[in-house]
Write a protein that holds these residues in place. Structure first.
Motif, PDB file in Angstrom:
ATOM      1  N   CYS A   1     -54.760  39.842  13.415  1.00 34.24           N
ATOM      2  CA  CYS A   1     -54.785  40.128  11.977  1.00 34.24           C
ATOM      3  C   CYS A   1     -54.630  38.867  11.135  1.00 34.24           C
ATOM      4  CB  CYS A   1     -53.681  41.121  11.632  1.00 34.24           C
ATOM      5  SG  CYS A   1     -54.018  42.768  12.241  1.00 34.24           S
ATOM      6  N   SER A   2     -54.561  37.710  11.760  1.00 33.38           N
ATOM      7  CA  SER A   2     -54.447  36.462  11.003  1.00 33.38           C
ATOM      8  C   SER A   2     -55.628  35.544  11.259  1.00 33.38           C
ATOM      9  CB  SER A   2     -53.137  35.760  11.358  1.00 33.38           C
ATOM     10  OG  SER A   2     -53.125  35.446  12.729  1.00 33.38           O
ATOM     11  N   SER A   3     -56.694  36.064  11.834  1.00 32.55           N
ATOM     12  CA  SER A   3     -57.863  35.257  12.171  1.00 32.55           C
ATOM     13  C   SER A   3     -58.851  35.227  11.006  1.00 32.55           C
ATOM     14  CB  SER A   3     -58.546  35.825  13.412  1.00 32.55           C
ATOM     15  OG  SER A   3     -59.020  37.123  13.151  1.00 32.55           O
TER      16      SER A   3
ATOM     17  N   PHE B   1     -60.350  30.757   2.548  1.00 36.86           N
ATOM     18  CA  PHE B   1     -61.703  30.788   1.999  1.00 36.86           C
ATOM     19  C   PHE B   1     -62.567  31.849   2.680  1.00 36.86           C
ATOM     20  CE2 PHE B   1     -60.426  26.436   0.731  1.00 36.86           C
ATOM     21  CZ  PHE B   1     -60.455  26.666  -0.631  1.00 36.86           C
ATOM     22  N   ALA B   2     -62.155  32.325   3.853  1.00 32.59           N
ATOM     23  CA  ALA B   2     -62.826  33.484   4.455  1.00 32.59           C
ATOM     24  C   ALA B   2     -62.583  34.717   3.603  1.00 32.59           C
ATOM     25  CB  ALA B   2     -62.335  33.693   5.882  1.00 32.59           C
ATOM     26  N   VAL B   3     -61.389  34.824   3.032  1.00 35.00           N
ATOM     27  CA  VAL B   3     -61.097  35.923   2.106  1.00 35.00           C
ATOM     28  C   VAL B   3     -62.012  35.822   0.886  1.00 35.00           C
ATOM     29  CG1 VAL B   3     -59.356  36.911   0.583  1.00 35.00           C
ATOM     30  CG2 VAL B   3     -58.716  36.168   2.863  1.00 35.00           C
ATOM     31  N   ALA B   4     -62.198  34.618   0.367  1.00 34.73           N
ATOM     32  CA  ALA B   4     -63.068  34.423  -0.796  1.00 34.73           C
ATOM     33  C   ALA B   4     -64.499  34.829  -0.480  1.00 34.73           C
ATOM     34  CB  ALA B   4     -63.011  32.967  -1.249  1.00 34.73           C
TER      35      ALA B   4
ATOM     36  N   TYR C   1     -61.828  37.766   6.469  1.00 42.09           N
ATOM     37  CA  TYR C   1     -63.087  38.146   5.831  1.00 42.09           C
ATOM     38  C   TYR C   1     -63.116  39.649   5.550  1.00 42.09           C
ATOM     39  CZ  TYR C   1     -68.053  39.154   5.323  1.00 42.09           C
ATOM     40  OH  TYR C   1     -69.259  39.611   4.868  1.00 42.09           O
ATOM     41  N   LEU C   2     -62.692  40.443   6.520  1.00 39.96           N
ATOM     42  CA  LEU C   2     -62.705  41.902   6.352  1.00 39.96           C
ATOM     43  C   LEU C   2     -61.726  42.359   5.279  1.00 39.96           C
ATOM     44  CD1 LEU C   2     -63.016  43.041  10.054  1.00 39.96           C
ATOM     45  CD2 LEU C   2     -64.750  43.240   8.260  1.00 39.96           C
ATOM     46  N   VAL C   3     -60.562  41.719   5.209  1.00 43.68           N
ATOM     47  CA  VAL C   3     -59.590  42.073   4.165  1.00 43.68           C
ATOM     48  C   VAL C   3     -60.147  41.721   2.788  1.00 43.68           C
ATOM     49  CG1 VAL C   3     -57.337  41.472   3.213  1.00 43.68           C
ATOM     50  CG2 VAL C   3     -57.571  41.969   5.612  1.00 43.68           C
TER      51      VAL C   3
END
Length: 166
Positions: free
Chosen positions: A76-78, A117-120, A83-85
């Motif tokens: 859950c920290s990858s 930046f994957a979240v972005a 990206y999915l979150v």
């Protein structure tokens, strides 16, 4: 510790290095919705926040614990989880009629192509306008988890379909 009438103690959250009040003031002065991204060693949380004088208002949110409830069995920290979150939070924000958000990373240390930046990238793919340079976003292979394991790419695609159907 110094004492006396001319000595001023800094705010507690500043002393603990938890809040950068200069950056927070600039973000609040913009009067834009903030996409607040926070991560721990195990989880990632994204919240869309509007400022109000009596306290911030949360418009939409998502975290990796919700992915686990939907069947995510990987870390859950990858980068793929981040990206999915971001994608899930972005879809919820679009439903709440948010079109534009400013990325608020707080006092975290952002790395080019990293988790933050994957979240972005997830927010952008969900249909939000987030001011962010293309240089800092991770490559698609990393977003799909191919650098970890080939099997994760199929799980990422199935999770995206579950999130869209939600």
């Amino acid at each position: 510790m110094a004492t006396g009438p001319r000595y001023k103690v800094a705010f507690r959250r500043r002393r603990e290095c938890r809040t950068d009040y200069y950056a927070r003031r600039k973000l609040l002065a913009s009067h834009e919705t903030r996409a607040v991204v926070r991560r721990s060693n195990r989880n990632i949380t994204v919240q869309f926040v509007d400022f109000a004088m009596d306290g911030d208002r949360i418009i939409a949110s998502a975290d990796t614990k919700q992915l686990v409830k939907m069947g995510w069995s990987h870390s859950c920290s990858s980068i793929p989880a981040a990206y999915l979150v971001g994608y899930a939070a972005g879809l919820r924000a679009v439903k709440a009629e948010v079109e534009y958000a400013v990325l608020d990373l707080g006092r975290q240390n952002p790395q080019h192509g990293g988790v933050l930046f994957a979240v972005a990238k997830g927010l952008i793919d969900a249909g939000l306008e987030v001011p962010c340079s293309e240089d800092v976003l991770p490559e698609d292979d990393r977003l799909m988890g191919k650098h970890i394991d080939e099997a994760i790419a199929a799980d990422v695609e199935s999770m995206k379909q579950k999130l869209e159907a939600e």
